[in-house]
Design an enzyme around this catalytic site. Structure first.
Site, PDB file in Angstrom:
ATOM      1  N   GLY A   7      74.782  63.714  87.886  1.00  0.00           N
ATOM      2  CA  GLY A   7      74.915  64.307  86.426  1.00  0.00           C
ATOM      3  C   GLY A   7      73.389  64.542  86.037  1.00  0.00           C
ATOM      4  O   GLY A   7      72.830  64.898  84.937  1.00  0.00           O
ATOM      5  N   ASP A  60      70.909  57.691  95.034  1.00  0.00           N
ATOM      6  CA  ASP A  60      70.824  57.019  94.322  1.00  0.00           C
ATOM      7  C   ASP A  60      69.308  56.476  94.396  1.00  0.00           C
ATOM      8  O   ASP A  60      68.790  56.258  95.345  1.00  0.00           O
ATOM      9  CB  ASP A  60      71.865  55.787  94.559  1.00  0.00           C
ATOM     10  CG  ASP A  60      71.817  54.919  93.357  1.00  0.00           C
ATOM     11  OD1 ASP A  60      72.047  55.446  92.338  1.00  0.00           O
ATOM     12  OD2 ASP A  60      71.884  53.381  93.686  1.00  0.00           O
TER      13      ASP A  60
HETATM   14  P1  ITT Z   1      73.231  60.337  89.093  1.00  0.00           P
HETATM   15  O1  ITT Z   1      73.643  59.072  89.388  1.00  0.00           O
HETATM   16  O2  ITT Z   1      74.199  61.255  88.292  1.00  0.00           O
HETATM   17  O3  ITT Z   1      72.824  61.073  90.422  1.00  0.00           O
HETATM   18  P2  ITT Z   1      71.250  59.155  87.347  1.00  0.00           P
HETATM   19  O4  ITT Z   1      70.193  59.654  86.504  1.00  0.00           O
HETATM   20  O5  ITT Z   1      72.061  58.196  86.888  1.00  0.00           O
HETATM   21  O6  ITT Z   1      72.027  60.349  88.121  1.00  0.00           O
HETATM   22  P3  ITT Z   1      70.199  57.005  89.352  1.00  0.00           P
HETATM   23  O7  ITT Z   1      71.214  56.108  89.152  1.00  0.00           O
HETATM   24  O8  ITT Z   1      69.723  57.350  90.878  1.00  0.00           O
HETATM   25  O9  ITT Z   1      70.554  58.555  88.788  1.00  0.00           O
HETATM   26  O10 ITT Z   1      68.632  57.006  88.584  1.00  0.00           O
HETATM   27  C1  ITT Z   1      68.107  55.897  88.160  1.00  0.00           C
HETATM   28  C2  ITT Z   1      67.400  55.848  87.133  1.00  0.00           C
HETATM   29  O11 ITT Z   1      65.901  56.058  87.631  1.00  0.00           O
HETATM   30  C3  ITT Z   1      67.530  56.762  85.991  1.00  0.00           C
HETATM   31  O12 ITT Z   1      67.252  56.440  84.910  1.00  0.00           O
HETATM   32  C4  ITT Z   1      66.458  58.095  86.605  1.00  0.00           C
HETATM   33  O13 ITT Z   1      66.202  58.707  85.397  1.00  0.00           O
HETATM   34  C5  ITT Z   1      65.361  57.391  87.029  1.00  0.00           C
HETATM   35  N1  ITT Z   1      64.867  58.005  88.497  1.00  0.00           N
HETATM   36  C6  ITT Z   1      65.467  58.423  89.330  1.00  0.00           C
HETATM   37  N2  ITT Z   1      64.570  59.050  90.356  1.00  0.00           N
HETATM   38  C7  ITT Z   1      63.689  59.351  89.566  1.00  0.00           C
HETATM   39  C8  ITT Z   1      62.079  59.968  89.728  1.00  0.00           C
HETATM   40  O14 ITT Z   1      62.258  60.729  90.970  1.00  0.00           O
HETATM   41  N3  ITT Z   1      61.490  60.109  88.592  1.00  0.00           N
HETATM   42  C9  ITT Z   1      61.510  59.326  87.714  1.00  0.00           C
HETATM   43  N4  ITT Z   1      62.778  58.624  87.328  1.00  0.00           N
HETATM   44  C10 ITT Z   1      63.647  58.709  88.269  1.00  0.00           C
END
Ligand code: ITT
Length: 177
Positions: A7, A60
């Site tokens: 998402g 993730d």
């Molecule tokens: P999906 O699960 O739908 O892929 P999500 O945004 O929920 O999307 P995650 O659970 O993997 O994805 O992300 C965990 C949190 O960490 C989420 O709040 C992201 O915005 C943050 N995050 C993940 N990757 C990041 C990055 O490269 N830079 C900054 N924040 C990140």
């Protein structure tokens, strides 16, 4: 063509920059409460494979802050949506030790095949204040060298990031079969 179930548009664009042949599918999957990103990714990819005829991938990610003993870690999405970057900065108010690591685990699957995992890490520090407008999530408070990730362009982030490492590992694996 690989379907990337997420998402998060920012994640998708980073993957697109590396893989090229990838399409976003925002159909969700259960994110189980587990201690490791790997467990979340494995459970999620099996669920996605039931609903989409692959090739499919999910990813993730989490932010692990040393002085908070790895928090928010697997709770990164919930913590971002509740207390956000300002909340993290408040938790670290007056704290000198600001080292942190971003971790990424990609799960890739096709029907009739055991899913495969690829991971990547990026070490940095939590900034004293947010800076920059690029990227997403914790990028404005995550510093590598003199810049936060939000001060980098997409290609610059991809060259060093946790997700850049994990997705390039998937790419290498795909091209070596
Ligand atoms: P999906 O699960 O739908 O892929 P999500 O945004 O929920 O999307 P995650 O659970 O993997 O994805 O992300 C965990 C949190 O960490 C989420 O709040 C992201 O915005 C943050 N995050 C993940 N990757 C990041 C990055 O490269 N830079 C900054 N924040 C990140």
């Amino acid at each position: 063509m690989i379907y990337f179930v997420t998402g998060n548009r920012g994640k998708f664009e980073e993957a697109l920059g590396i893989l090229g042949e990838v399409e976003q599918r925002n159909i969700g999957y259960p994110e189980i409460q587990a201690e490791a990103l790997e467990d979340v990714a494995v459970f999620g990819i099996w669920d996605v494979l039931k609903r989409l005829a692959g090739p499919v991938m999910i990813e993730d990610a989490g932010l692990f802050i040393d002085s908070l003993r790895g928090f928010p870690g697997v709770y990164s999405a919930y913590v971002f949506d509740t207390i956000g970057n300002d909340g993290i900065l408040k938790l670290l108010d007056g704290v000198k030790e600001r080292r942190a690591t971003f971790r990424s685990v990609v799960a890739y699957g096709e029907p009739g095949m055991e899913p495969v995992l690829f991971s990547g890490e990026l070490e940095g520090t939590i900034a004293l204040e947010p800076r920059g407008s690029g990227g997403f999530g914790y990028d404005p408070i995550f510093r590598v060298g003199e810049k936060t990730i939000a001060e980098m362009g997409l290609d610059e982030k991809n060259r060093i990031s946790h997700r850049g490492v994990s997705i390039r590992a998937l790419k290498v694996w795909l091209s070596s079969r």
